[in-house]
Scaffold this motif. Structure first.
Motif, mmCIF file in Angstrom:
data_model
loop_
_atom_site.group_PDB
_atom_site.id
_atom_site.type_symbol
_atom_site.label_atom_id
_atom_site.label_comp_id
_atom_site.label_asym_id
_atom_site.label_seq_id
_atom_site.Cartn_x
_atom_site.Cartn_y
_atom_site.Cartn_z
ATOM 1 N N ILE A 345 0.854 -1.047 0.158
ATOM 2 C CA ILE A 345 0.022 0.186 0.011
ATOM 3 C C ILE A 345 0.894 1.378 0.021
ATOM 4 N N HIS A 346 0.497 2.206 -0.866
ATOM 5 C CA HIS A 346 1.330 3.393 -0.954
ATOM 6 C C HIS A 346 0.460 4.513 -0.129
ATOM 7 N N PRO A 347 1.443 5.183 0.986
ATOM 8 C CA PRO A 347 0.638 6.207 1.780
ATOM 9 C C PRO A 347 0.093 7.383 1.052
ATOM 10 N N ASN A 348 0.420 7.692 -0.056
ATOM 11 C CA ASN A 348 -0.018 8.721 -0.853
ATOM 12 C C ASN A 348 -0.993 8.374 -1.863
ATOM 13 N N TYR A 349 -1.379 7.134 -2.092
ATOM 14 C CA TYR A 349 -2.243 6.645 -3.079
ATOM 15 C C TYR A 349 -3.095 5.605 -2.532
ATOM 16 N N ASN A 356 -10.020 -3.913 2.209
ATOM 17 C CA ASN A 356 -9.577 -4.814 2.913
ATOM 18 C C ASN A 356 -8.393 -5.731 2.397
ATOM 19 N N HIS A 357 -7.663 -5.218 1.489
ATOM 20 C CA HIS A 357 -6.321 -5.744 0.826
ATOM 21 C C HIS A 357 -5.333 -4.815 0.786
ATOM 22 N N ARG A 358 -4.641 -4.366 1.734
ATOM 23 C CA ARG A 358 -3.587 -3.661 1.808
ATOM 24 C C ARG A 358 -2.433 -4.049 2.355
ATOM 25 N N GLU A 360 1.269 -4.520 3.736
ATOM 26 C CA GLU A 360 2.228 -3.751 4.309
ATOM 27 C C GLU A 360 3.581 -4.247 4.356
ATOM 28 N N MET A 361 4.622 -3.614 4.192
ATOM 29 C CA MET A 361 5.956 -4.097 4.494
ATOM 30 C C MET A 361 6.200 -4.651 5.716
ATOM 31 N N HIS A 362 7.067 -5.595 5.868
ATOM 32 C CA HIS A 362 7.367 -5.999 7.129
ATOM 33 C C HIS A 362 6.371 -7.113 7.798
ATOM 34 N N LYS A 363 5.182 -7.266 7.070
ATOM 35 C CA LYS A 363 4.476 -8.197 7.464
ATOM 36 C C LYS A 363 3.903 -9.212 6.941
ATOM 37 N N GLN A 393 4.753 -19.706 12.098
ATOM 38 C CA GLN A 393 4.560 -18.362 12.521
ATOM 39 C C GLN A 393 5.265 -17.571 11.754
ATOM 40 N N ILE A 394 5.107 -17.718 10.453
ATOM 41 C CA ILE A 394 5.732 -17.253 9.304
ATOM 42 C C ILE A 394 4.570 -15.879 8.927
ATOM 43 N N PRO A 395 4.634 -14.639 9.183
ATOM 44 C CA PRO A 395 3.751 -13.804 8.545
ATOM 45 C C PRO A 395 3.270 -13.621 7.123
ATOM 46 N N ILE A 396 2.039 -13.668 6.704
ATOM 47 C CA ILE A 396 1.615 -13.623 5.392
ATOM 48 C C ILE A 396 0.233 -12.870 5.302
ATOM 49 N N GLN A 397 0.316 -12.239 3.954
ATOM 50 C CA GLN A 397 -1.009 -11.412 3.760
ATOM 51 C C GLN A 397 -1.867 -12.063 2.422
ATOM 52 N N GLU A 398 -2.711 -11.322 2.292
ATOM 53 C CA GLU A 398 -3.494 -11.459 0.866
ATOM 54 C C GLU A 398 -3.792 -10.186 0.202
#
Length: 469
Positions: A345-349, A356-358, A360-363, A393-398
């Motif tokens: 996700i870009h903070p300026n855009y 519901n699908h954003r 993030e880095m480090h996550k 316990q490895i973080p994952i996103q969608e």
């Protein structure tokens, strides 16, 4: 003194990307990592008969010097067992030197370039540029050899027009990609004073500025007349580096997709418990994804299908006999993780992302899903990684794209369709994708490696729990 630590995985990746300004270099660097881990180079042109491929054996081969496949045979593998595959790509959007690149304009020597892929081309202006790729060298014995070249110093630049001559530049920076995106190599006056002129009979100097040919020859310690042809990419000489107040960012060219290529190779070499694995673990890095993959060394070629067929039909030492349907059996016990970078996700855009699908880095690494099959992920294939991530316990996103936005694609759908292979699309989150300088998170290199490593180690066992065809 405030000096946040930097993950070693990010540091090592930076070294890899700095040595990989072209797909040829990325393939070469991947091969070096594999060799150091005990992998043996084999050739596609040779027979893989009984005695070559052994249980717990580690092998790799290249095609075109820009694609590479590595595999590690499970200690309990038998023909007809599955493949645990990770696929990525070695290429990135860039400018490539034209076959006839010599241009003379208004007292300058320029180099004609082609656009490769869907780059954000305005980011290439006012950068310190050089060239890298492969050169075909003729040797005294009459043979032609593929030789890598990387000119480390900046020799090219695409200057912007001064604001005084274009007052609209800050409102709408537009340019003609043919006439105004040609890099400057030198001034004609200095080139003439250098004394370097075209040599009669040197074909490369008929098509390219003798100054450029001489720079290449000097870099490789050969004579200009030995250079018969080349494939050169223009690249930014500013090195990949760690940035951010907390050392949390990777500022780098070619994150898409060298980061996932690197994670794939490192995960393969680090994965343990090979002696108990019933599968063959495979890392496949293809070229030409950014232009559609329809080449002899792209993902839409026969590279992976033929490799899987050969492995399935090869009687591994001490294994059972090969059945007539070994390949077909193995495909339905296999899965492909298509590993290509994702959009953070870009903070300026922020409004460009679905609410519901954003990512993030480090996550964590992102699972990519698209109802129109621009990604090949299904509920079954995403669950494989979710189960492994949860266990360790490895973080994952969608991620899904907004309905009012276009969606990129990957090698996943084409390989899934070509082979009938279950596939999941994933990638680490980044900003500025396809810019000459991209931004990623330092923690995510480790996240990607860890996820792919446990996939290699445990997929064969986990697959037994899935009863969905």
């Amino acid at each position: 003194m405030f000096n946040p630590t930097i993950p070693q995985e990010a540091q090592d990746f930076i070294e890899f990307v700095n040595q990989s300004p072209s797909p040829f270099h990325a393939t070469h660097e991947a091969a070096k990592i594999l060799k150091a881990a005990g992998y043996t180079e084999i050739k596609e042109r040779d027979s893989w008969n009984e005695g070559l491929i052994q249980r717990e054996g580690k092998y790799y081969f290249t095609r075109n010097g820009s694609a590479i496949i590595a595999f590690h045979v499970g200690g309990k593998y038998n023909p007809g067992n599955g493949f645990s595959i990770v696929g990525a790509h070695t290429d990135s959007p860039c400018l490539k030197v034209k076959p006839v690149s010599k241009k003379d304009k208004s007292g300058y020597l320029e180099v004609g370039v082609q656009l490769y892929g869907g780059g954000i081309w305005h980011t290439w202006f006012d950068r310190d540029l050089s060239v890298a790729g492969r050169v075909l060298i003729e040797h005294e014995d009459g043979t032609f050899k593929h030789t890598l070249v990387k000119v480390d110093r900046p020799i090219l630049r695409i200057p912007t027009l001064a604001i005084h001559l274009d007052r609209t530049a800050n409102d709408s920076f537009t340019f003609n990609k043919e006439n105004q995106l040609a890099p400057i190599l030198a001034t004609a006056a200095k080139a003439q004073l250098s004394g370097i002129t075209a040599t009669e009979g040197v074909e490369s100097e008929a098509n390219h500025h003798p100054l450029l040919v001489r720079i290449l020859a000097d870099e490789m310690k050969v004579e200009p007349n030995q250079i018969r042809d080349f494939e050169l990419a223009v690249y930014d000489t500013q090195k990949s580096t760690i940035g951010g107040a907390c050392n949390e960012f990777i500022f780098s060219p070619r994150l898409d997709n060298l980061e996932m290529s690197y994670c794939s190779i490192i995960a393969l070499t680090q994965a343990k418990d090979i002696e108990n694995d019933t599968n063959i673990r495979i890392a496949a890095l293809f070229d030409n994804e950014e232009v559609g993959s329809m080449t002899a060394h792209g993902a839409d070629s026969n590279l992976l299908p033929v490799t899987l067929q050969r492995l399935a039909n090869t009687r591994v030492v001490d294994a059972k006999d090969v059945s007539l349907t070994a390949f077909e059996e193995s495909i339905h016990k296999s899965i492909l993780v298509s590993a290509d970078m994702a959009h953070a996700i870009h903070p300026n855009y922020a409004d460009r992302h679905e609410e519901n699908h954003r990512p993030e880095m480090h996550k964590g690494t992102v699972i990519k899903i698209n109802a129109n099959q621009r990604y090949a992920t299904t509920a079954v294939t995403s669950m494989v990684l979710k189960e492994l991530a949860k266990k360790h316990q490895i973080p994952i996103q969608e991620f899904v794209v907004r309905n009012d936005s276009s969606c990129g694609s990957t090698i996943g759908p084409m390989l899934s369709a070509k082979l009938g292979l279950r596939t999941v699309d994933v990638g680490n989150p980044q900003l500025s994708m396809h810019s000459i300088r991209e931004t990623g998170g330092t923690d995510d290199v480790k996240h990607g490696i860890d996820l792919l490593r446990v996939f290699y180690e445990e997929f064969a066992v986990l697959e037994q729990r899935f009863i969905v065809d």
